[in-house]
Design an enzyme around this catalytic site. Sequence first.
Site, PDB file in Angstrom:
ATOM      1  N   ASN A 123      -0.305 -15.795 -18.857  1.00 49.02           N
ATOM      2  CA  ASN A 123      -0.776 -14.792 -19.800  1.00 49.02           C
ATOM      3  C   ASN A 123      -0.475 -15.145 -21.254  1.00 49.02           C
ATOM      4  O   ASN A 123      -0.876 -14.426 -22.154  1.00 49.02           O
ATOM      5  CB  ASN A 123      -0.149 -13.434 -19.451  1.00 49.02           C
ATOM      6  CG  ASN A 123      -0.784 -12.298 -20.199  1.00 49.02           C
ATOM      7  OD1 ASN A 123      -1.995 -12.265 -20.388  1.00 49.02           O
ATOM      8  ND2 ASN A 123       0.025 -11.370 -20.661  1.00 49.02           N
ATOM      9  N   TYR A 131     -10.852 -20.771 -29.977  1.00 43.45           N
ATOM     10  CA  TYR A 131     -10.329 -19.837 -28.985  1.00 43.45           C
ATOM     11  C   TYR A 131     -11.261 -19.802 -27.767  1.00 43.45           C
ATOM     12  O   TYR A 131     -10.814 -19.913 -26.629  1.00 43.45           O
ATOM     13  CB  TYR A 131     -10.192 -18.452 -29.610  1.00 43.45           C
ATOM     14  CG  TYR A 131      -9.771 -17.380 -28.631  1.00 43.45           C
ATOM     15  CD1 TYR A 131      -8.448 -17.289 -28.217  1.00 43.45           C
ATOM     16  CD2 TYR A 131     -10.684 -16.458 -28.136  1.00 43.45           C
ATOM     17  CE1 TYR A 131      -8.044 -16.312 -27.319  1.00 43.45           C
ATOM     18  CE2 TYR A 131     -10.300 -15.478 -27.241  1.00 43.45           C
ATOM     19  CZ  TYR A 131      -8.984 -15.404 -26.829  1.00 43.45           C
ATOM     20  OH  TYR A 131      -8.594 -14.432 -25.938  1.00 43.45           O
TER      21      TYR A 131
END
Length: 186
Positions: free
Chosen positions: A29, A95
């Site tokens: 995560n 990203y």
Amino acid sequence: ADVTLAADVRNMLAIASKHFGGLDVLCNNAGIDGEMHLLADIEDANYERVMAINLRGVFLSMKYAIPLLKQRGGGSIVNIASTAGITATPGLSVYGASKAAVMQLSRSAAVEYAADRIRVNAICPAMIETPMVAHLMKTNPDDAARVLAVTPMGRVGQPREVADAALYLASDESSYVTGVSLPVDG
């Protein structure tokens, strides 16, 4: 742990495995969005940092977790990707590329380790109420409004909604699910 450093990742997994008597589930995560710029304006250091955390961190964690999962007779890996890895958003090219790579790495590992009873899946959240999204909404309100305008549910998601998807993919309830990139996108 610094997920970009192999020694830190190995140590983190060894501590967790010892503390819990083995490893059954890994959820990757850790992630950052980096600076939002058009591709030609992105600094090399920004590219390197985003890729190091978002992709290398997932790679290293999976690399060192897989032997531990094999020792337990299988398990589940849940990688957090993003809808930015599925659709392009101006200013998020690095990203988005890192998250698309996480999805492909997940699919590849799912195929490579299915015989070892290790399931590997990815979750692709859209805008979720996190500090990263709060920063986006503050610094780029027009972009945030544009994303929300095309979100059928018309709202930002809640962290619990992503956690519930991760729990499902980590559990035996998804025992026949591997190699999936599951959008949690409203």
